[in-house]
Design a protein around this motif. Structure first.
Motif, PDB file in Angstrom:
ATOM      1  N   GLY A  26      10.821  -6.062 -11.102  1.00  0.00           N
ATOM      2  CA  GLY A  26      11.993  -6.001 -11.877  1.00  0.00           C
ATOM      3  C   GLY A  26      13.191  -6.095 -11.418  1.00  0.00           C
ATOM      4  O   GLY A  26      14.538  -5.931 -11.777  1.00  0.00           O
ATOM      5  N   CYS A  27      13.332  -6.539  -9.975  1.00  0.00           N
ATOM      6  CA  CYS A  27      14.468  -7.037  -9.330  1.00  0.00           C
ATOM      7  C   CYS A  27      14.727  -8.396  -8.799  1.00  0.00           C
ATOM      8  O   CYS A  27      15.390  -8.649  -7.915  1.00  0.00           O
ATOM      9  CB  CYS A  27      14.719  -5.691  -8.203  1.00  0.00           C
ATOM     10  N   SER A  46      17.093  -1.837 -16.735  1.00  0.00           N
ATOM     11  CA  SER A  46      18.638  -1.646 -16.242  1.00  0.00           C
ATOM     12  C   SER A  46      19.436  -1.522 -17.756  1.00  0.00           C
ATOM     13  O   SER A  46      20.376  -1.797 -17.738  1.00  0.00           O
ATOM     14  CB  SER A  46      18.892  -2.792 -15.632  1.00  0.00           C
ATOM     15  N   ASP A  57      17.047  -6.542 -16.429  1.00  0.00           N
ATOM     16  CA  ASP A  57      17.408  -6.321 -15.134  1.00  0.00           C
ATOM     17  C   ASP A  57      17.795  -7.624 -14.330  1.00  0.00           C
ATOM     18  O   ASP A  57      18.843  -7.440 -13.682  1.00  0.00           O
ATOM     19  CB  ASP A  57      16.199  -5.647 -14.503  1.00  0.00           C
ATOM     20  N   HIS A  95      21.611  -8.061 -12.906  1.00  0.00           N
ATOM     21  CA  HIS A  95      21.845  -8.367 -11.410  1.00  0.00           C
ATOM     22  C   HIS A  95      22.568  -9.655 -11.263  1.00  0.00           C
ATOM     23  O   HIS A  95      23.443  -9.573 -10.353  1.00  0.00           O
ATOM     24  CB  HIS A  95      20.290  -8.956 -10.576  1.00  0.00           C
ATOM     25  N   GLN A 123      23.293   0.048 -13.481  1.00  0.00           N
ATOM     26  CA  GLN A 123      23.713  -0.943 -12.410  1.00  0.00           C
ATOM     27  C   GLN A 123      25.190  -0.710 -12.043  1.00  0.00           C
ATOM     28  O   GLN A 123      25.756  -0.541 -12.996  1.00  0.00           O
ATOM     29  CB  GLN A 123      23.220  -2.242 -12.725  1.00  0.00           C
ATOM     30  N   GLU A 146      18.623  -2.250  -2.024  1.00  0.00           N
ATOM     31  CA  GLU A 146      19.856  -2.511  -2.552  1.00  0.00           C
ATOM     32  C   GLU A 146      20.832  -1.800  -2.058  1.00  0.00           C
ATOM     33  O   GLU A 146      21.519  -1.876  -0.997  1.00  0.00           O
ATOM     34  CB  GLU A 146      19.406  -2.799  -4.308  1.00  0.00           C
ATOM     35  N   HIS A 151      21.589  -1.657  -7.710  1.00  0.00           N
ATOM     36  CA  HIS A 151      21.284  -0.353  -7.970  1.00  0.00           C
ATOM     37  C   HIS A 151      20.684   0.426  -6.796  1.00  0.00           C
ATOM     38  O   HIS A 151      20.482  -0.319  -5.880  1.00  0.00           O
ATOM     39  CB  HIS A 151      20.400  -0.081  -9.225  1.00  0.00           C
TER      40      HIS A 151
HETATM   41 ZN    ZN Z   1      16.907  -4.310 -10.546  1.00  0.00          ZN
END
Ligand code: ZN
Length: 540
Positions: free
Chosen positions: A33-34, A67, A281, A285, A329, A371, A502
């Motif tokens: 998820g990033c 997110s 998410d 971002h 976030q 992050e 995050h």
């Molecule tokens: Zn993320």
């Protein structure tokens, strides 16, 4: 989105080896998820059957919108773009500030959600961490293209698809799936990277992965009664219709919704279902914390799920709904020089291990960047941790710097003087009935003391969450976080300029909204670590 796909297409033409790497990055970034991949989808399905729960009581449906944050959720509802969420809200209770676990990264939060423990017990320290026994960085897929290629895509595949559930997640704790199965209840996990249960499943590996050396076409893994994970595992075999690179191999909201719909239509909805909706998410971002478009898309999928019950009212009456985020976030400045805190530059006096290279005898520091949070490991026992902390403190954009010494945790900050030291059990009591011994500058963690009672402000549940991260795995490490607006970088770390990030302890990364419809009860405390016990009570 379009430019990203053009970029991908160009890359695909260049080299098959690079294609493999990019495909694996897409899979991994969607899993955790990033990542940086986007796609749009629409779902024309509609059905009319009514579910019949297989177990006693109403089934619980826990939907994680990656997110999801309070303000964008309210904005999407206010402007009429999230009618299904609005419906749940109108018939339920809303909790805008549920405290996530720390570091605020999906795998650690999932570990907390599934086990009802913090990482000092479930042992998933973050998305990236250093395994001292194997002398290597564990990375479940941080999403950075160069970082992934340098780290070795196949080691990331093995860590995320096998080691995470079967090796790293502690055997000392039980997941909600394991406990439900022992009680005779069934459960489902859909597009959630952490899913350990008592039932053996096989994950089908896409050819792009299985063609790599030493990888079998299938991996055996233990999950709940129903396990669904994009192209790797499906509940309904006919949901294998959109497994390709652009559609993220099924790791998307549409696939999650189709799997849920299938369970409802077949009357097989188990006592507990947890499902992930990953796309928001990536959008946050990229576009920053005010992004709402993907909330609208998740809402459309939720409408399809409701339709499977025959009506929205039937959906509400037949199921207990919990819809929530996993982390918040924080906006990251657009100017690279201002926004990015280079840990390699700050720690330049030390020899730092290079990404993807074996650790050498004279190496002194390993960086594991998550992050807006990082673990900084000192391999050289002659270097006291406080010496590294003081070097980190020279950058005013650094927020929290913490390390452990015996039973004590010491905390400093890049933007405040003095030091705070604390340990478990003592005269101070916090809002969660945890007691602590505290000395030094309480403002470093924005703690307010009134007599014996302490309250948290900018860093929710700070003492327990920081303690837990520092005790999540062996090693001599410091925890470092960036102040709002900034992001930590190591070697080729993914960055999110003018977008969101995050990982930190700060409330902007740590507070998530939760809608509960179908029960007037709530977790003992409004923290993700308290959700498992509450759900188990709901299902009894
Ligand atoms: Zn993320």
């Amino acid at each position: 989105m379009r430019s990203h796909i053009i970029f991908l297409t160009r890359v695909l033409r260049i080299k098959r080896r690079v294609y493999s790497g990019v495909a694996i990055i897409v899979i991994l970034s969607m899993l955790v998820g990033c990542g940086e991949i986007f796609h749009k989808s629409s779902d024309p399905l509609n059905t009319q059957s009514i579910p019949s729960p297989t177990d006693s009581g109403k089934p619980v449906m826990l939907l994680i919108i990656d997110s999801l944050m309070d303000k964008p959720l309210r904005e999407a509802i206010r402007t009429g773009r999230a009618p299904a969420l609005q419906f749940l809200l109108a018939h339920g209770n809303y909790f805008p500030e549920v405290v996530s676990s720390f570091p605020t990264m999906s795998v650690t939060i999932d570990g907390t959600l599934l086990t009802g423990t913090n990482p000092d017990q479930h042992r998933i320290p973050g998305l990236v961490w250093y395994d001292t026994s194997e002398q290597r960085l564990v990375n479940y897929g941080s999403g950075g293209t160069i970082e992934t290629l340098k780290s070795g895509p196949m080691s990331i595949v093995k860590d995320s698809l096998y080691n995470l559930n079967n090796v790293h997640l502690s055997r000392e704790v039980k997941t909600i799936h394991e406990q439900l199965e022992e009680r005779g209840n069934s459960s489902a996990s859909i597009n959630t990277l952490l899913y350990r249960g008592n039932t053996m499943h096989r994950l089908d590996l896409p050819r792009i992965i299985a063609n790599q050396q030493n990888f079998p076409p299938q991996l055996e893994t233990f999950g709940p009664t129903f396990l669904s994970l994009g192209s790797f595992a499906q509940i309904h075999s006919q949901n294998r219709t959109h497994f390709n690179l652009v559609k993220s191999y099924g790791l998307n909201a549409r696939f999650s919704a189709q799997e849920i719909k299938y369970l409802i239509e077949k009357g097989q909805l188990p006592s507990f279902t947890i499902a992930y909706f990953p796309e928001l998410d990536q959008a946050v971002h990229k576009y920053g914390p005010t992004e709402t478009e993907k909330i609208e898309e998740v809402d459309r999928q939720l409408q399809h799920i409701f339709a499977a019950y025959g009506s929205w009212e039937a959906a509400m009456n037949n199921t207990t709904w919990v819809v929530m985020g996993d982390s918040g976030q924080t906006f990251i400045h657009g100017d690279r020089n201002k926004a990015l805190i280079s840990l390699r530059q700050l720690l330049a006096p030390y020899r730092i291990v290079k990404l993807g290279k074996p650790v050498k005898d004279d190496d002194q520091i390993v960086l594991a960047v998550n992050e807006r949070m990082a673990y900084v490991y000192s391999l050289d026992k002659r270097v006291p941790l406080i010496q590294i902390a003081k070097l980190l403190q020279t950058d005013a954009r650094i927020d929290v710097i913490a390390w452990k010494e015996g039973k004590d945790i010491h905390v400093m900050a890049g933007n405040k003087g003095g030091q705070l030291s604390y340990r478990r059990k003592g005269n101070y009591i916090d809002p969660y009935h945890q007691t602590w011994s505290l000395t030094g500058n309480l403002s470093i963690l924005d703690i307010e003391a009134k007599g014996k009672h302490i309250t948290y402000h900018n860093y929710p549940d700070a003492l327990a969450r920081l303690y837990s991260a520092l005790h999540s795995h062996p090693g001599r490490q410091l925890v470092v976080t960036a102040s709002p607006g900034y992001e930590l970088v190591g070697e080729n770390s993914p960055t999110h300029l003018n977008g969101g990030g995050h990982g930190s302890l700060h409330k902007q990364d740590s507070l998530v909204p939760m809608i509960v419809t179908g029960t007037d009860t709530a977790p003992k405390h409004l923290r993700i670590v308290d959700i498992k016990d509450w759900v188990l009570q709901l299902i009894q």
